[in-house]
Design an enzyme around this catalytic site. Structure first.
Site, PDB file in Angstrom:
ATOM      1  N   ASP A  42       0.767  -1.096  -0.300  1.00 11.18           N
ATOM      2  CA  ASP A  42       0.032   0.169  -0.484  1.00 11.18           C
ATOM      3  C   ASP A  42       0.824   0.914  -0.250  1.00 11.18           C
ATOM      4  O   ASP A  42       0.194   2.252   0.274  1.00 11.18           O
ATOM      5  CB  ASP A  42      -0.837   0.381   1.613  1.00 11.18           C
ATOM      6  N   HIS A  71       6.965  -7.600  -1.747  1.00  7.70           N
ATOM      7  CA  HIS A  71       5.256  -8.336  -1.774  1.00  7.70           C
ATOM      8  C   HIS A  71       5.022  -7.080  -2.554  1.00  7.70           C
ATOM      9  O   HIS A  71       4.675  -6.890  -3.774  1.00  7.70           O
ATOM     10  CB  HIS A  71       4.084  -8.072  -1.340  1.00  7.70           C
ATOM     11  N   GLY A  85       1.809  -6.642  13.555  1.00  6.85           N
ATOM     12  CA  GLY A  85       0.274  -6.994  12.413  1.00  6.85           C
ATOM     13  C   GLY A  85       1.058  -8.054  11.605  1.00  6.85           C
ATOM     14  O   GLY A  85       0.595  -7.323   9.953  1.00  6.85           O
ATOM     15  N   ALA A 129      -2.180  -2.158  17.005  1.00  3.44           N
ATOM     16  CA  ALA A 129      -0.531  -1.271  16.486  1.00  3.44           C
ATOM     17  C   ALA A 129      -0.310  -0.477  16.901  1.00  3.44           C
ATOM     18  O   ALA A 129       0.503   1.102  17.322  1.00  3.44           O
ATOM     19  CB  ALA A 129      -0.032  -2.094  14.576  1.00  3.44           C
TER      20      ALA A 129
HETATM   21  P1  OAD Z   1      -3.007 -11.645   7.403  1.00  2.00           P
HETATM   22  O1  OAD Z   1      -3.519 -10.837   7.282  1.00  2.00           O
HETATM   23  O2  OAD Z   1      -2.223 -12.398   7.348  1.00  2.00           O
HETATM   24  O3  OAD Z   1      -2.451 -11.216   8.948  1.00  2.00           O
HETATM   25  C1  OAD Z   1      -2.859  -9.403   9.909  1.00  2.00           C
HETATM   26  C2  OAD Z   1      -2.580  -9.729  11.175  1.00  2.00           C
HETATM   27  O4  OAD Z   1      -2.512  -8.386  11.308  1.00  2.00           O
HETATM   28  C3  OAD Z   1      -2.937 -11.030  11.764  1.00  2.00           C
HETATM   29  O5  OAD Z   1      -2.427 -12.067  13.022  1.00  2.00           O
HETATM   30  C4  OAD Z   1      -4.246  -9.936  12.318  1.00  2.00           C
HETATM   31  O6  OAD Z   1      -3.871 -10.334  13.806  1.00  2.00           O
HETATM   32  C5  OAD Z   1      -3.129  -8.859  13.086  1.00  2.00           C
HETATM   33  N1  OAD Z   1      -4.027  -7.721  13.571  1.00  2.00           N
HETATM   34  C6  OAD Z   1      -4.672  -7.145  12.393  1.00  2.00           C
HETATM   35  N2  OAD Z   1      -5.408  -5.890  12.671  1.00  2.00           N
HETATM   36  C7  OAD Z   1      -4.450  -5.199  13.862  1.00  2.00           C
HETATM   37  C8  OAD Z   1      -3.793  -4.086  14.100  1.00  2.00           C
HETATM   38  N3  OAD Z   1      -4.404  -3.393  14.237  1.00  2.00           N
HETATM   39  N4  OAD Z   1      -2.847  -3.798  14.932  1.00  2.00           N
HETATM   40  C9  OAD Z   1      -2.374  -4.750  15.276  1.00  2.00           C
HETATM   41  N5  OAD Z   1      -2.460  -6.297  14.280  1.00  2.00           N
HETATM   42  C10 OAD Z   1      -3.459  -6.557  13.907  1.00  2.00           C
HETATM   43  O7  OAD Z   1      -1.592 -10.394   6.963  1.00  2.00           O
HETATM   44  P2  OAD Z   1      -0.241 -10.467   6.619  1.00  2.00           P
HETATM   45  O8  OAD Z   1       0.345 -11.770   7.624  1.00  2.00           O
HETATM   46  O9  OAD Z   1       0.765  -9.500   6.210  1.00  2.00           O
HETATM   47  O10 OAD Z   1       0.709 -12.034   0.153  1.00  2.00           O
HETATM   48  O11 OAD Z   1      -0.533 -11.268   5.013  1.00  2.00           O
HETATM   49  C11 OAD Z   1       0.844 -11.715   4.844  1.00  2.00           C
HETATM   50  C12 OAD Z   1       0.497 -11.896   3.267  1.00  2.00           C
HETATM   51  O12 OAD Z   1      -0.385 -12.450   3.187  1.00  2.00           O
HETATM   52  C13 OAD Z   1       0.066 -10.586   1.912  1.00  2.00           C
HETATM   53  O13 OAD Z   1       1.725  -9.669   2.097  1.00  2.00           O
HETATM   54  C14 OAD Z   1      -0.159 -11.550   0.721  1.00  2.00           C
HETATM   55  C15 OAD Z   1      -1.098 -12.327   1.945  1.00  2.00           C
HETATM   56  O14 OAD Z   1      -2.117 -13.175   1.141  1.00  2.00           O
HETATM   57  C16 OAD Z   1       0.630 -11.765  -0.954  1.00  2.00           C
HETATM   58  O15 OAD Z   1      -0.748 -10.753  -1.691  1.00  2.00           O
HETATM   59  C17 OAD Z   1       1.763 -12.770  -2.056  1.00  2.00           C
END
Ligand code: OAD
Length: 243
Positions: free
Chosen positions: A103, A118, A186, A230
């Site tokens: 983003d 990514h 996050g 966060a």
């Molecule tokens: P996820 O959607 O898998 O995980 C988001 C994480 O953020 C979760 O563990 C939530 O508990 C946490 N979360 C949500 N809101 C939050 C907040 N306000 N403060 C703190 N934590 C919070 O997202 P990613 O780990 O980024 O890849 O996913 C990794 C990759 O999977 C992405 O880059 C994307 C996706 O498929 C591709 O598209 C290749």
């Protein structure tokens, strides 16, 4: 929130810090996450929208989804978590941010020493010539957009089944193997190779700190886990460190 004294000391005196972020850091900016209750992968199938095969079979569908997401990102502003991470870059002598987010909000907040591992949702790549450029039109005038050479443009992001950029991965691995503190914010910690970074950091001698609103696979190996949003925890923690 009360923070442990050893965590404050650790972050106050650290010389080298690597921060790894996932979509949770942008949730409070209104950008949807991927997993969890209202995550994108609950409503859409990654196989239909985020793979090279999906793009070859229906580039317009893939682009419509990306155009919609670009619209959300265009309206989003960095939140207090992004702002603290930008301030961390100014504070620590040796700092690297590795983000899985496409983003661009970290750059908007002021981070420069960063790897967008990514890719970036505003960048596009010609499928024939392979050169990349920014394309900021939103909404797009034509879907799917085309290069001047007549070939399709694709989002310059990493899709499932694709390799991560070699240079970015090397910078990230070197930074992680040499840092004193490794902070994740996050991320669900389930998408490889980024999911292996906390273990790499730990086995290289770094202290691992995790900020997430829920427990993840990182929780079990982290030296410090801070559970909550966060955008609330990071500013509080940062005040305690700098104050
Ligand atoms: P996820 O959607 O898998 O995980 C988001 C994480 O953020 C979760 O563990 C939530 O508990 C946490 N979360 C949500 N809101 C939050 C907040 N306000 N403060 C703190 N934590 C919070 O997202 P990613 O780990 O980024 O890849 O996913 C990794 C990759 O999977 C992405 O880059 C994307 C996706 O498929 C591709 O598209 C290749």
């Amino acid at each position: 929130m009360e923070f442990r004294e050893d965590l404050i000391d650790l972050l106050r005196v650290a010389g080298s810090v690597v921060v790894v972020t996932g979509s949770g850091v942008s949730a409070e900016s209104g950008v949807p996450t991927f997993r969890g209750g209202d995550g994108l992968w609950r409503r859409y199938r990654a196989e239909d929208l985020a793979t090279p095969q999906a793009f070859s079979s229906d580039p317009a569908l893939v682009w419509e989804w990306y155009d919609w997401r670009r619209g959300i990102v265009a309206k989003a502003k960095p939140n207090p978590a992004h702002e603290v991470i930008a301030d961390m870059e100014r504070y620590y002598p040796d700092f690297l941010l590795v983000t899985q987010n496409v983003d661009g909000l970290h750059r908007k907040a002021g981070n420069e020493r960063m790897v967008e591992i990514h890719g970036n949702i505003w960048r596009v790549r010609c499928v024939a010539e392979l050169d990349e450029r920014f394309l900021y039109d939103n909404p797009l005038e034509v879907i799917p957009p085309k290069c001047e050479c007549g070939s399709l443009l694709r989002p310059a992001v990493v899709w499932f089944g694709e390799s991560l950029p070699f240079e970015g991965l090397t910078t990230a691995s070197e930074g992680i193997q040499n840092c004193e503190v490794f902070l994740t914010v996050g991320t669900s910690g389930v998408v490889y190779p980024v999911a292996s970074f906390p273990m790499l950091a730990k086995s290289s001698g770094a202290s691992v700190v995790d900020i997430n609103k829920d427990a993840t696979p990182i929780t079990s190996i982290a030296d410090h886990t801070l559970m909550g949003k966060a955008g609330e925890i990071l500013p509080e923690l940062w005040r305690a460190i700098k104050g």
